[in-house]
Design an enzyme around this catalytic site. Structure first.
Site, short mmCIF file in Angstrom:
data_model
loop_
_atom_site.label_atom_id
_atom_site.label_comp_id
_atom_site.label_asym_id
_atom_site.label_seq_id
_atom_site.Cartn_x
_atom_site.Cartn_y
_atom_site.Cartn_z
N ARG A 106 0.95 -1.08 -0.01
CA ARG A 106 -0.01 -0.01 0.11
C ARG A 106 0.70 1.09 0.02
O ARG A 106 1.68 1.12 1.06
CB ARG A 106 -0.84 0.17 1.26
CG ARG A 106 -1.39 1.29 1.38
CD ARG A 106 -2.64 1.64 2.70
NE ARG A 106 -3.59 0.82 2.09
CZ ARG A 106 -4.79 1.15 2.73
NH1 ARG A 106 -5.07 1.95 3.73
NH2 ARG A 106 -5.99 0.47 2.31
N HIS A 133 -7.37 0.60 -6.16
CA HIS A 133 -7.79 0.05 -4.89
C HIS A 133 -8.57 -1.34 -5.28
O HIS A 133 -9.75 -1.43 -4.74
CB HIS A 133 -8.54 0.80 -3.79
CG HIS A 133 -8.66 0.29 -2.42
ND1 HIS A 133 -7.54 -0.64 -2.18
CD2 HIS A 133 -9.01 0.72 -1.32
CE1 HIS A 133 -7.95 -0.88 -0.64
NE2 HIS A 133 -8.65 -0.12 -0.31
N GLN A 136 -10.31 -3.60 -2.67
CA GLN A 136 -11.85 -2.85 -2.12
C GLN A 136 -12.91 -3.18 -3.00
O GLN A 136 -14.01 -3.60 -2.64
CB GLN A 136 -11.52 -1.49 -1.87
CG GLN A 136 -12.91 -0.89 -1.42
CD GLN A 136 -13.23 -1.05 -0.06
OE1 GLN A 136 -12.22 -0.88 0.68
NE2 GLN A 136 -14.44 -1.33 -0.19
N ASP A 229 -16.78 8.23 -1.02
CA ASP A 229 -15.48 8.09 -0.36
C ASP A 229 -15.39 9.37 0.13
O ASP A 229 -15.74 10.34 -0.12
CB ASP A 229 -14.48 7.51 -1.55
CG ASP A 229 -13.07 7.29 -0.93
OD1 ASP A 229 -12.90 7.26 0.38
OD2 ASP A 229 -12.15 7.54 -1.56
N CYS A 270 -16.19 2.85 1.22
CA CYS A 270 -15.32 1.68 1.37
C CYS A 270 -14.54 2.04 2.94
O CYS A 270 -13.85 1.17 3.34
CB CYS A 270 -13.91 2.22 0.36
SG CYS A 270 -13.51 3.94 0.40
N ARG A 315 -13.83 -7.48 2.94
CA ARG A 315 -12.54 -7.03 2.45
C ARG A 315 -11.45 -8.26 2.81
O ARG A 315 -10.69 -8.62 2.16
CB ARG A 315 -11.87 -5.74 3.41
CG ARG A 315 -12.52 -4.66 3.11
CD ARG A 315 -12.34 -4.10 1.95
NE ARG A 315 -11.05 -4.12 1.00
CZ ARG A 315 -10.08 -3.39 1.60
NH1 ARG A 315 -10.24 -2.47 2.19
NH2 ARG A 315 -8.96 -3.57 0.98
#
Ligand code: CP
Ligand code: NVA
Length: 330
Positions: A106, A133, A136, A229, A270, A315
């Site tokens: 990440r 991402h 996700q 988001d 998310c 996740r």
């Protein structure tokens, strides 16, 4: 089809069938976990988890999933390793490949995780970059499929900063899976022309309809999923809040906006989210601009239409599927 040995860097690298295969595996592993059936498919392996940005969900998902699969995870935090400062990405990739069976990364630019994968001899998984991402999106699609029972033909509307990791990845994920997608924001917050073109090419094959609207009342017609988001992402400077609030406040997901979607529409995010003043940033920014909430109101976030915690749990199940499929003999 076997995905063993593959990296998982962005959804553009995977076919719709391969993404569905990962979702099916995640659903199977989730059922096993829920019923207490052990699934140590990768026993004895080790994985490195590099985080150059902070995380709750992604880190915990990788660690718990690795443990459930019988693996040993090693977490490298944003400040406690040599990466970037004293050791290049190319050198790090080759060092870690000698000790680990897979590497999660990440961080900032997508080019960094792509370089890591180029030099690594083990699978590399993208745990979030500025641009994408992908893990996700697997969790999001599993959640939508669990809730509605199907994906193709559903409509997901992304409200807010659609040119960053979440907007970009949702657009590609929807296009690949035949889900209709609308981004709704001021036009300068749409994904890049290049990525929109790539998504339209994919959509032409899968039958997905991709739309880009500045008006919420047009974007939200027929929406099954309303997604948002945070407005300022990790790594962006504080100074951008001013412009973001001005530009994106009309796209805040509140009860009024939800009423423009289908009556059975759900809310997704998310996370983390600034839906109240219970966080330092939510409180500071909220007080400064006189807002109780930022990208989503507490009312919508806490409503029965909100799937955010099911989504967060997923996740773990989907990341487990990615690791199992790319590392182990299934
Ligand atoms: N959604 C997500 O990636 O959360 P974290 O930043 O907590 O990992
Ligand atoms: N756009 C957000 C996503 C967090 C999961 C960020 O990059 O901070």
């Amino acid at each position: 089809m076997s995905l063993k040995g593959r990296d998982f860097l962005k959804l553009l690298d995977y076919s719709g069938e391969e993404i569905l295969q990962l979702l099916d595996l995640a659903a199977e592993l989730k059922a096993q976990k829920k019923s207490g059936v052990p699934h140590m498919l990768c026993e004895g392996k080790s994985v490195a988890l590099i985080f150059e940005k902070t995380s709750t969900r992604t880190r915990c998902a990788f660690e718990v999933a690795a443990h459930d699969l019988g693996m040993h995870p090693v977490y490298l935090d944003p400040s406690g390793s040599q990466i970037g400062k004293k050791e290049s990405i190319a050198d790090t990739a080759r060092v870690l490949s000698g000790m680990f069976d897979g590497i999660e990364y990440r961080g900032f630019g997508q080019d960094i995780v792509e370089e890591l994968a180029r030099y690594a001899s083990v699978p590399v998984w993208n745990g979030l970059t500025n641009e994408f991402h992908p893990t996700q999106i697997l969790a999001d699609m599993l959640t939508i499929r669990e809730h509605f029972g199907s994906l193709a033909g559903r409509k997901l509307v992304y409200m807010g900063d659609a040119r960053y990791n979440m907007g970009n990845s949702l657009m590609i994920g929807c296009a690949k899976l035949g889900v209709n997608f609308a981004a709704c924001a001021p036009a300068e917050y749409f994904p890049s022309e290049e990525l929109m073109d790539a998504a339209q090419e994919i959509a032409a094959e899968t039958g997905s309809v991709l739309e880009f609207w500045t008006e919420p009342e047009l974007a939200l017609r027929g929406a099954d999923v309303v997604y948002t988001d945070i407005w300022v992402s990790m790594g962006e400077p504080e100074e951008v809040w001013d412009a973001r609030i001005k530009a994106l406040f009309p796209y805040q997901v509140n009860a009024g906006l939800m009423s423009l979607a289908k009556p059975e529409a759900v809310f997704m995010h998310c996370l983390p989210s600034y839906h109240d003043h219970k966080t330092i940033i939510g409180r500071q920014v909220g007080k400064k601009y006189g807002l109780d909430a930022l990208e989503v109101t507490d009312e919508v976030f806490e409503s029965p239409r909100s799937l955010v915690f099911q989504e967060a749990e997923n996740r773990m199940h989907t990341i487990k599927a990615v690791m199992a499929a790319t590392l182990c003999d299934l």
